[in-house]
Write a protein that holds these residues in place. Structure first.
Motif, PDB file in Angstrom:
ATOM      1  N   ILE A 130      -0.886  -0.994  -1.217  1.00 35.69           N
ATOM      2  CA  ILE A 130      -1.877  -0.406  -2.118  1.00 35.69           C
ATOM      3  C   ILE A 130      -1.405   0.979  -2.569  1.00 35.69           C
ATOM      4  O   ILE A 130      -1.462   1.316  -3.755  1.00 35.69           O
ATOM      5  CB  ILE A 130      -3.264  -0.320  -1.446  1.00 35.69           C
ATOM      6  CG1 ILE A 130      -3.858  -1.719  -1.278  1.00 35.69           C
ATOM      7  CG2 ILE A 130      -4.203   0.571  -2.253  1.00 35.69           C
ATOM      8  CD1 ILE A 130      -5.100  -1.776  -0.398  1.00 35.69           C
ATOM      9  N   LYS A 131      -0.900   1.762  -1.630  1.00 37.68           N
ATOM     10  CA  LYS A 131      -0.432   3.109  -1.966  1.00 37.68           C
ATOM     11  C   LYS A 131       0.752   3.044  -2.927  1.00 37.68           C
ATOM     12  O   LYS A 131       0.811   3.790  -3.906  1.00 37.68           O
ATOM     13  CB  LYS A 131      -0.042   3.864  -0.697  1.00 37.68           C
ATOM     14  CG  LYS A 131       0.375   5.297  -0.964  1.00 37.68           C
ATOM     15  CD  LYS A 131       0.703   6.036   0.302  1.00 37.68           C
ATOM     16  CE  LYS A 131       1.073   7.470  -0.020  1.00 37.68           C
ATOM     17  NZ  LYS A 131       1.376   8.233   1.182  1.00 37.68           N
ATOM     18  N   GLU A 132       1.682   2.133  -2.656  1.00 37.58           N
ATOM     19  CA  GLU A 132       2.870   1.993  -3.510  1.00 37.58           C
ATOM     20  C   GLU A 132       2.525   1.506  -4.912  1.00 37.58           C
ATOM     21  O   GLU A 132       3.263   1.762  -5.852  1.00 37.58           O
ATOM     22  CB  GLU A 132       3.863   1.025  -2.867  1.00 37.58           C
ATOM     23  CG  GLU A 132       4.529   1.568  -1.629  1.00 37.58           C
ATOM     24  CD  GLU A 132       5.327   0.505  -0.872  1.00 37.58           C
ATOM     25  OE1 GLU A 132       5.513  -0.606  -1.407  1.00 37.58           O
ATOM     26  OE2 GLU A 132       5.752   0.801   0.253  1.00 37.58           O
ATOM     27  N   SER A 133       1.393   0.805  -5.060  1.00 38.12           N
ATOM     28  CA  SER A 133       1.027   0.243  -6.359  1.00 38.12           C
ATOM     29  C   SER A 133       0.661   1.322  -7.379  1.00 38.12           C
ATOM     30  O   SER A 133       0.663   1.063  -8.573  1.00 38.12           O
ATOM     31  CB  SER A 133      -0.149  -0.724  -6.215  1.00 38.12           C
ATOM     32  OG  SER A 133      -1.357  -0.023  -6.029  1.00 38.12           O
ATOM     33  N   GLU A 134       0.328   2.514  -6.904  1.00 35.96           N
ATOM     34  CA  GLU A 134      -0.018   3.645  -7.763  1.00 35.96           C
ATOM     35  C   GLU A 134      -1.172   3.310  -8.718  1.00 35.96           C
ATOM     36  O   GLU A 134      -1.234   3.803  -9.833  1.00 35.96           O
ATOM     37  CB  GLU A 134       1.204   4.133  -8.534  1.00 35.96           C
ATOM     38  CG  GLU A 134       2.302   4.648  -7.619  1.00 35.96           C
ATOM     39  CD  GLU A 134       3.524   5.156  -8.367  1.00 35.96           C
ATOM     40  OE1 GLU A 134       3.491   5.250  -9.605  1.00 35.96           O
ATOM     41  OE2 GLU A 134       4.518   5.443  -7.687  1.00 35.96           O
ATOM     42  N   LYS A 135      -2.083   2.474  -8.287  1.00 30.92           N
ATOM     43  CA  LYS A 135      -3.240   2.110  -9.103  1.00 30.92           C
ATOM     44  C   LYS A 135      -4.450   2.987  -8.803  1.00 30.92           C
ATOM     45  O   LYS A 135      -5.501   2.806  -9.399  1.00 30.92           O
ATOM     46  CB  LYS A 135      -3.593   0.641  -8.897  1.00 30.92           C
ATOM     47  CG  LYS A 135      -2.531  -0.310  -9.403  1.00 30.92           C
ATOM     48  CD  LYS A 135      -3.108  -1.679  -9.612  1.00 30.92           C
ATOM     49  CE  LYS A 135      -2.038  -2.630 -10.055  1.00 30.92           C
ATOM     50  NZ  LYS A 135      -1.948  -2.764 -11.496  1.00 30.92           N
ATOM     51  N   GLY A 136      -4.324   3.912  -7.878  1.00 27.42           N
ATOM     52  CA  GLY A 136      -5.418   4.810  -7.561  1.00 27.42           C
ATOM     53  C   GLY A 136      -6.560   4.146  -6.815  1.00 27.42           C
ATOM     54  O   GLY A 136      -7.707   4.545  -6.941  1.00 27.42           O
ATOM     55  N   LEU A 137      -6.255   3.146  -6.027  1.00 29.73           N
ATOM     56  CA  LEU A 137      -7.273   2.418  -5.267  1.00 29.73           C
ATOM     57  C   LEU A 137      -7.522   3.134  -3.939  1.00 29.73           C
ATOM     58  O   LEU A 137      -7.077   2.700  -2.882  1.00 29.73           O
ATOM     59  CB  LEU A 137      -6.825   0.976  -5.037  1.00 29.73           C
ATOM     60  CG  LEU A 137      -6.514   0.175  -6.305  1.00 29.73           C
ATOM     61  CD1 LEU A 137      -5.861  -1.154  -5.952  1.00 29.73           C
ATOM     62  CD2 LEU A 137      -7.784  -0.041  -7.109  1.00 29.73           C
ATOM     63  N   GLN A 138      -8.242   4.237  -3.996  1.00 30.17           N
ATOM     64  CA  GLN A 138      -8.412   5.080  -2.808  1.00 30.17           C
ATOM     65  C   GLN A 138      -9.233   4.416  -1.713  1.00 30.17           C
ATOM     66  O   GLN A 138      -8.821   4.402  -0.556  1.00 30.17           O
ATOM     67  CB  GLN A 138      -9.053   6.410  -3.193  1.00 30.17           C
ATOM     68  CG  GLN A 138      -8.146   7.283  -4.018  1.00 30.17           C
ATOM     69  CD  GLN A 138      -8.810   8.577  -4.420  1.00 30.17           C
ATOM     70  OE1 GLN A 138     -10.020   8.683  -4.475  1.00 30.17           O
ATOM     71  NE2 GLN A 138      -8.002   9.576  -4.699  1.00 30.17           N
TER      72      GLN A 138
ATOM     73  N   TYR B 187      -7.426   1.683   0.099  1.00 24.39           N
ATOM     74  CA  TYR B 187      -6.325   2.280   0.860  1.00 24.39           C
ATOM     75  C   TYR B 187      -6.840   2.941   2.126  1.00 24.39           C
ATOM     76  O   TYR B 187      -6.346   2.688   3.226  1.00 24.39           O
ATOM     77  CB  TYR B 187      -5.568   3.293  -0.008  1.00 24.39           C
ATOM     78  CG  TYR B 187      -4.527   4.064   0.759  1.00 24.39           C
ATOM     79  CD1 TYR B 187      -3.395   3.428   1.261  1.00 24.39           C
ATOM     80  CD2 TYR B 187      -4.675   5.430   0.990  1.00 24.39           C
ATOM     81  CE1 TYR B 187      -2.436   4.140   1.976  1.00 24.39           C
ATOM     82  CE2 TYR B 187      -3.725   6.142   1.693  1.00 24.39           C
ATOM     83  CZ  TYR B 187      -2.605   5.487   2.189  1.00 24.39           C
ATOM     84  OH  TYR B 187      -1.662   6.185   2.906  1.00 24.39           O
TER      85      TYR B 187
END
Length: 188
Positions: free
Chosen positions: A40-48, A51
């Protein structure tokens, strides 16, 4: 006279507890959530929220890997796993301190030498992240602030505390993952 059947029944009913320093199956479960959090962090989609939730749940699950008793009853198809319960990271660690003090001291010392922090304090800072981040509106309807900081910041003196200490969350998860992997490689 049916002693053979009585012996078989006794074997089926007999409970055999086996205590593990680290439960491998629970580690694999925790590792799935840790790896998912990293993706999730690597995806850089801002899914805080996902994550933080997955990272906190992986920490919870990693802590629950320690000092597990597996109770085998009769055969391998009838198994019960006793582990520490709850979601509060600080509470789970307190149970570990109480039941396995040497292991807790080992973890605290290793964490301090590797990250320069205090494991118990870092767990306390993020004690309820999983509970607070998994729902927008948790039971009881109290919305959590959602603030996230790498450190405490309160320039206006409002006594605002972050709901996630990111650096400590990431350090703790990485530490537990790597330490458990080390223990499994060395001692299991």
């Amino acid at each position: 006279m049916n002693t053979n059947n009585d012996n078989e029944k006794q074997m089926v009913d007999e409970e055999i507890p086996v205590k593990d320093l680290v439960n491998y199956l629970m580690f694999l479960h925790a590792k799935e959530f840790y790896d998912a959090a990293l993706l999730i962090k690597e995806s850089e989609k801002g899914l805080q929220r996902p994550y933080y939730s997955f990272m906190a749940f992986s920490i919870e699950s990693f802590l629950k890997c320690f000092a597990v008793t597996t109770i085998w009853k009769g055969n391998t198809r009838n198994v019960k796993i006793n582990h520490h319960t709850g979601h509060g990271l600080d509470e789970i660690f307190e149970k570990l301190i109480e039941h396995e003090p040497k292991l807790a001291i080992f973890l605290e010392s290793r964490y301090e030498s590797q990250y320069g922090g205090n494991l118990k304090e870092d767990l306390q800072k993020n004690a309820n992240v999983f509970i607070e981040q998994r729902y927008l509106v948790p039971r009881g309807g109290n919305v959590i602030s959602g603030l996230q900081f790498d450190y405490e910041l309160d320039p206006f003196g409002l006594n605002i505390k972050p709901s996630v200490y990111i650096r400590e969350l990431e350090n703790t998860a990485e530490f537990l993952h790597n330490t458990i992997q080390y223990l499994l490689n060395e001692y299991v």
